[in-house]
Design an enzyme around this catalytic site. Structure first.
Site, PDB file in Angstrom:
ATOM      1  N   CYS A 153      12.408  -4.131   7.148  1.00  0.00           N
ATOM      2  CA  CYS A 153      13.348  -3.239   6.861  1.00  0.00           C
ATOM      3  C   CYS A 153      14.208  -4.658   6.113  1.00  0.00           C
ATOM      4  CB  CYS A 153      14.301  -3.559   8.307  1.00  0.00           C
ATOM      5  SG  CYS A 153      14.273  -4.999   8.627  1.00  0.00           S
ATOM      6  N   CYS A 191      13.011  -8.440   6.503  1.00  0.00           N
ATOM      7  CA  CYS A 191      11.668  -9.073   6.588  1.00  0.00           C
ATOM      8  C   CYS A 191      11.777  -9.839   4.529  1.00  0.00           C
ATOM      9  CB  CYS A 191      10.956  -7.724   6.149  1.00  0.00           C
ATOM     10  SG  CYS A 191      10.881  -7.054   7.732  1.00  0.00           S
ATOM     11  N   ASP A 233     -14.608  11.565  12.881  1.00  0.00           N
ATOM     12  CA  ASP A 233     -15.662  10.778  13.324  1.00  0.00           C
ATOM     13  C   ASP A 233     -15.600  10.114  14.661  1.00  0.00           C
ATOM     14  OD1 ASP A 233     -17.454   8.646  13.394  1.00  0.00           O
ATOM     15  OD2 ASP A 233     -15.594   7.039  12.899  1.00  0.00           O
ATOM     16  N   ASP A 272     -13.324   6.241   9.795  1.00  0.00           N
ATOM     17  CA  ASP A 272     -12.371   4.712   9.677  1.00  0.00           C
ATOM     18  C   ASP A 272     -13.814   3.597   9.071  1.00  0.00           C
ATOM     19  OD1 ASP A 272     -13.902   3.989  12.364  1.00  0.00           O
ATOM     20  OD2 ASP A 272     -12.861   3.070  12.568  1.00  0.00           O
ATOM     21  N   ASP A 295     -18.116   6.666   7.051  1.00  0.00           N
ATOM     22  CA  ASP A 295     -17.443   7.901   6.241  1.00  0.00           C
ATOM     23  C   ASP A 295     -16.836   8.131   5.574  1.00  0.00           C
ATOM     24  OD1 ASP A 295     -17.147   8.978   9.851  1.00  0.00           O
ATOM     25  OD2 ASP A 295     -16.038   7.178   9.485  1.00  0.00           O
TER      26      ASP A 295
END
Lengths: 835, 63
Positions: free
Chosen positions: A119, A122, A524, A713, A717
Site C-alpha cells: 500500500c 510502504c 506437479d 514450481d 517443470d
C-alpha cells in the site's frame, strides 16, 4: 498445511482469542512471544522476522507507517547472513556497469525493483528510511510499477548497504536494467499520452464546429460561415490524423505488407478515406465533411490501444520482476583461501565450498564432508538425499545440512541444468498457438466490409454516379470498426486486473484467452500441491509422563540452528521453545544436546534408540520418523511428511466441477505420488517423470486435442511450463519456472486457480458479447448506409454509443476495489478443506 | 456574426497552448506515476525524532 492446522496434538492453543501480528497481520502462533513496543504499549508479532522488521521501523522514527497503512506489511523473514553476503555481489564494478549510470566520479544512479509493496504507506516507509541513510541523495518510488530510482554517493555508502537497509524493514529490492524494457515502455507510453491528448482536444474542437454545421444545415446557415467552419475543422483535424492516427496507418501498412488483413486495415482505410474526402469537399466546396467522425474515431481507438498497451506493459513488467541481474556466485577454494567468483569463471577441476543453505553452483563430485541435499526443484524428489564423498552433486540443488567441499566436473553447457534449459527452448519453440479470437474475427470482418463497400460503389456508380463515392464513404464510416477493436482490449484489460486481484499475475498477453479454453489441469506435486517442505504430521508419545508440546519444545530447542528440513519442521511445530546447550549435529543421524540440564538425543531411531518397538505403520507414504530420547530411553516419535497445501483438495474439487480433467505428473517416487493422488482423488497420476517425460506426456495430451494448463514450481517443470498451452508457476517457484510461465500465482493459494479460470471464461464471454454487439450494430447500420440513408451525424452518434457500450460491458469484470488492494491477507482464510 | 472570425482563431490559439502544456507535462514525467501522488499527499513528513534530520543533512556530501 500449517502446523497449527495439521497437528492432532494435545494441548493445542485455545482459539478463542486469535492475536494477529502487529506487523504482517497473520495470526500469532500460540506461545510465540515477540513483542515490540509502540507508543509505550507492547504489540505482539508473529515471528522473529516481523519483530526485527518492526523494531527497525520504529527505531528509525517511522512509526507513522503503522498509522497510515491500509494493508498489512509483508511477513518479515529473519534475514540469513548468507543472503546479505550475496547482496555484496551488486557492489562489483563489472556487474554495476550493466545497470548503474555514473554521474561524475562518485555519484551513481540505479533503478531498483521493490518487492513486498502492498500500500501507499510502504512507499512512504521505504522513501523515508532510505532517504535517511547517509550518502543517499535521492530515492523515489513509483507506486504504479513498484520501481524505484536511487542516487547515491559511492564514497559514503555502497549499493549493497542500501539493499540491506531495505531488507531491514522487510522489503526486497534488487537492481534491474532499465534500458531493456522500462525505457522503451516509458517512451511508448508518453507518445501514446501525447497522441491521446492531441486527439482529445482536437475532437472537442471539431465537434463544436460540427454542431454548428449540423444545426446550420437544419436552420439554414450562410454558405460563407459553412465554408469557414469546414476550413477550421480541416485545420484542427489535420494534426489529429497526421500525428495521433499514425499507429493505425503504420499497423495497416505492416499488415498489408505481410499480406494479411488485421484490425488496422479498415481503421486506417476509414480514417484515411474519410479525411481525404472531407478535405476534398472542403477545398472544392461540394459534398459532406466527416472531420468530427475522423477525430472521434482516432480518439476512441487510441484509448483502446492505450488500455491494451497498459495491460501489455504490466505483463512485461511482471516478467521482468522475475529476472535477477546477479550472476550466481561460487565460493572457490584456492591456495590463498576462499574467494567468491561468478559461476561462469569456474572451470572443471576447481574445488568449491558449499555452505548449508546455499545452492550448488554447478555439477560436481563431493570431495569432503557429508550432508543432505535437497534436489526437489530439479527432480521433484520431496526428501533430501544424503551425499558424502564421491557422490555426484547437480548444479541448482540446495545443500541443507553441513558444509561440503566439491570438485567441479562439468560447467556451462555440459551441466544437467543446461540440458533442462535446452529442452525448455525447444518446448517454447514448439508451443502450440491458439489463434486469438479478435484476429480471427477481424480477418473475415475486414474482408466482408471491403467486399460490401466495393459492391456498394459499383451498384451506385451504375445508378447514381454522383452519389456513389459519398455513399461508399458512409458505409466505411458507419461500419466503424471502433467497437470491434475496442471489444477485446477493454475486456482483456479488465479481466487481467481481476486476475491480479485474485493473486494471479499474467506475464504473457495470451494467458487469459488460453486459460479460458483449458480442458485439463496438470499439477506437479512437490512444491505445488504439497508445501514442498516437511511438516510434523504426527507425534507419538512413548512415555506417559510427557506431553506432546513439551516433547516438541525440547526437539525444537535441539534443532534451533539446523538448516535441515527436519529441523526446520520441528522448529515450526514447537509452540514453546526452551534453550539448548552443547548441541552437536551428526550428519545423517541426528543431534545431541542439553536442555534444562538433561541430555537428549534426537534423530533416526537407530541413533536415538529404541523407538522401533511400538512402530505403527504410518499412513503417510515416504514419511520420516525421528525419535527423541534421554538416558532413560525414548520419549516421543515424530512423523514428518511433505503435507498437502491448504486448499489443494478444494482446488481439485472445484476444477472438476468446472468440467476440467485433473492430472498429477511428478518426478517423485511411485508411493508418495499415489498417496497424494488418492488423497486428492486424482485418477491420472504418473510418477518418476523426468523433465522430458513431462513434456512428452503433455504433448501427447495436446495431440489428443486437449488444451493443457500446467501448474508447477521446480526447475524440472520449466520445460513443460514452456510447452503447455498455458502455464502457471507458484509464487515461491524457482525463478526459471516463473519466467517461463504465463501466469504466476503469488499467494500460492490453489483454489484461486479455479477462480482464475472462471474469470478468464467470463472475460472471453464478455469479449464475445462485445464482438456480437459490434457485429449486430453493423448488420443493422450497413443496409441503411448501403441504401444511402445515413447522415454523417447519425454515423457519429451510432459509433460513439456502440463504443461506450462495449467499454461499459467490459468494466463489469472489474474486481471490487477493496479486493483488488489486499489479495494476500484474504487468502489463508478462504477455501476451507472439505474433509 | 463577424465576431466568429476573431473568436474561433482565439479558441485555436488556446488549443495550441493547451496541447503544448500537456506535451510539456508528459515530457517532464508528470504522468509516469498515476497513483502515487494521490497517496503521497496524505502522508505527514512530521513527527520525526529530531535526531534524524540533522544527521542525514550533515552526512550529505558537500557540493
Amino acid at each position: 498445511m500449517t502446523h497449527a492446522a495439521s497437528s492432532p496434538l494435545s494441548g493445542a492453543p485455545p482459539l478463542d482469542e486469535p492475536e494477529t501480528c502487529f506487523h504482517c497481520g497473520l495470526p500469532v502462533p500460540g506461545g510465540a512471544h515477540y513483542p515490540v513496543e509502540m507508543d509505550g504499549e507492547p504489540r505482539p508479532t508473529c515471528c522473529a522476522g516481523c519483530q526485527a522488521v518492526a523494531e527497525a521501523i520504529l527505531a528509525s522514527g517511522l512509526g507513522d507507517y503503522y498509522r497510515h497503512r491500509t494493508d498489512p506489511g509483508p511477513t518479515g523473514r529473519a534475514v540469513v547472513p548468507e543472503e546479505l553476503e550475496q547482496l555484496a555481489v551488486y557492489d562489483d564494478e563489472r556487474l554495476q556497469s550493466r545497470f548503474v549510470e555514473m554521474d561524475g566520479e562518485h555519484l551513481r544512479e540505479a533503478a531498483l525493483i521493490l518487492e513486498g509493496i502492498t500500500c501507499a504507506a510502504c512507499i512512504w516507509l521505504n522513501e523515508r528510511h532510505v532517504n535517511g541513510l547517509p550518502g543517499v541523495l535521492e530515492f523515489r518510488v513509483n507506486y504504479s510499477n513498484h520501481r524505484a530510482r536511487l542516487r547515491w554517493d559511492n564514497r559514503l555508502i555502497r549499493l549493497s548497504d542500501v539493499l540491506k537497509a531495505i531488507a531491514d524493514i522487510g522489503y526486497v529490492a534488487h537492481p534491474y536494467d532499465p534500458n531493456r524494457q522500462q525505457q522503451v515502455a516509458d517512451r511508448e507510453r508518453r507518445l501514446f499520452l501525447r497522441r491521446i491528448a492531441l486527439a482529445g482536444l482536437g475532437t472537442m474542437q471539431v465537434m463544436m464546429f460540427a454542431v454548428a454545421l449540423y444545426v446550420g444545415e437544419a436552420t439554414g446557415i450562410e454558405p460563407a460561415y459553412e465554408r469557414f467552419f469546414q476550413w477550421v475543422s480541416l485545420l484542427v483535424a489535420t494534426p489529429v490524423v497526421l500525428y495521433s492516427a499514425q499507429p493505425f496507418f503504420r499497423g495497416a501498412w505492416v499488415d498489408l505488407s505481410h499480406r494479411r488483413l488485421g484490425m488496422d486495415v479498415p481503421v486506417a482505410l476509414a480514417i484515411g478515406v474519410a479525411y481525404v474526402a472531407s478535405a476534398w469537399a472542403t477545398i472544392t466546396g461540394t459534398g459532406e465533411v466527416y472531420f468530427d467522425s475522423v477525430s472521434m474515431f482516432t480518439l476512441f481507438l487510441l484509448t483502446g490501444r492505450f488500455l491494451e498497451m497498459g495491460a501489455r506493459h504490466r505483463a512485461a513488467q511482471a516478467g521482468e520482476d522475475l529476472v535477477r541481474l546477479a550472476p550466481n556466485m561460487a565460493r572457490r577454494v584456492e591456495a590463498a583461501g576462499e574467494t567468491m567468483v561468478p559461476v561462469t569463471e569456474v572451470a572443471p577441476g576447481d574445488r568449491l565450498r558449499v555452505r548449508p543453505g546455499e545452492s550448488v553452483p554447478t555439477d560436481g563430485r563431493v570431495v569432503e564432508g557429508r550432508s543432505a541435499v535437497d534436489e526437489s526443484l530439479l527432480t521433484g524428489e520431496s526428501m533430501p538425499l544424503a551425499k558424502s564423498a564421491g557422490d555426484r552433486r547437480v548444479g541448482g540443488t540446495v545443500n541443507v545440512e553441513s558444509p561440503l567441499l566439491m570438485e567441479v566436473t562439468e560447467v556451462g553447457e555440459e551441466t544437467v541444468l543446461a540440458a533442462i534449459l535446452r529442452l525448455l527452448d525447444r518446448a517454447q519453440a514448439q508451443k502450440p498457438r491458439l489463434a486469438r479470437i479478435a484476429d480471427r474475427v477481424a480477418a473475415w470482418f475486414v474482408a466482408a466490409i471491403l467486399l460490401v463497400a466495393g459492391l456498394t460503389y459499383t451498384w451506385w456508380h451504375l445508378h447514381a454516379p454522383l452519389d456513389a463515392f459519398w455513399i461508399t464513404l458512409s458505409v466505411l464510416v458507419v461500419t466503424c470498426p471502433c467497437a470491434l477493436s475496442l471489444a477485446t482490449p477493454a475486456a482483456l484489460t479488465a479481466g487481467t486486473g481481476r486476475l491480479a486481484a485474485e493473486g494471479l499475475l499474467a506475464t504473457r498477453g495470451h494467458a487469459l484467452e488460453v486459460l479460458s479454453k483449458a480442458t485439463r489441469v496438470v499439477f506437479d506435486k512437490t512444491g505445488t500441491l504439497t508445501a514442498g517442505h516437511l511438516e510434523v504430521v504426527e507425534v507419538e508419545m512413548l512415555r506417559d509422563s510427557w506431553t506432546a508440546p513439551a516433547a516438541l519444545a525440547v526437539a525444537g530447542a535441539l534443532e534451533q540452528a539446523s538448516e535441515h528440513p527436519i529441523g526446520r519442521a520441528l522448529r515450526r511445530a514447537a509452540e514453546e521453545r526452551s534453550a539448548a546447550r552443547e548441541v552437536v549435529a551428526r550428519s545423517g543421524e541426528g543431534v545431541t544436546g542439553i536442555v534444562d540440564g538433561v541430555a537428549y538425543r534426537l534423530g533416526s531411531p537407530a541413533f536415538a534408540g529404541g523407538a522401533e518397538a511400538p512402530g505403527i505403520a504410518t499412513p503417510h507414504a515416504r514419511a520420516t520418523r525421528v525419535t527423541l530420547s534421554d538416558a532413560g530411553g525414548p520419549i516421543a516419535a515424530f512423523t514428518l511428511a511433505d503435507g498437502l497445501r491448504d486448499g489443494a483438495r478444494n482446488a481439485v474439487v472445484r476444477l472438476r466441477e468446472m468440467g476440467l480433467e485433473v492430472s498429477l505428473f511428478s518426478g517423485d517416487g511411485d508411493g508418495v505420488v499415489a498417496a497424494v493422488a488418492a488423497d486428492l482423488g486424482i485418477a491420472d497420476h504418473r510418477a518418476r517423470m523426468l523433465p522430458q517425460d513431462k513434456l512428452a506426456a503433455v504433448a501427447a495430451l495436446q495431440a489428443q486435442g486437449e488444451v493443457v494448463l500446467m501448474v508447477g514450481d521446480g526447475v524440472n517443470d520449466a520445460p513443460v511450463l514452456a510447452g503447455a498451452d498455458v502455464s502457471l508457476a507458484m509464487g515461491k517457484a524457482s525463478a526459471i519456472a516463473q519466467t517461463h510461465a504465463d501466469l504466476v500465482l503469488f499467494n500460492d493459494h490453489l483454489p484461486h486457480i479455479a477462480a482464475g479460470i472462471a474469470t478468464a471464461r467470463r472475460t472471453l464471454a464478455i469479449v464475445r458479447q462485445n464482438l456480437g454487439w459490434a457485429l449486430l450494430y453493423n448488420v443493422v447500420a450497413l443496409p441503411l448506409a448501403v441504401a444511402g440513408h445515413v447522415q454523417p451525424w447519425m454515423a457519429a452518434i451510432g459509433m460513439s454509443a456502440s463504443s461506450l457500450l462495449v467499454v461499459l460491458n467490459a468494466l463489469r469484470l472489474r474486481a471490487p476495489r477493496s479486493a483488488a488492494r489486499s489479495p494476500a491477507p484474504a487468502a489463508p482464510a478462504a477455501g476451507p478443506e472439505p474433509s | 456574426m463577424e465576431v466568429i472570425y476573431y473568436l474561433v482563431p482565439v479558441a485555436l490559439v488556446i488549443l495550441v497552448i493547451a496541447v503544448g502544456i500537456f506535451f510539456w507535462a508528459v515530457k517532464s514525467g508528470q504522468y509516469d506515476d498515476m497513483e502515487g501522488p494521490a497517496h503521497r499527499i496524505l502522508m505527514d513528513d512530521e513527527e520525526l525524532p529530531p535526531a534524524e534530520s540533522p544527521e542525514s543533512d550533515r552526512d550529505r556530501p558537500q557540493p
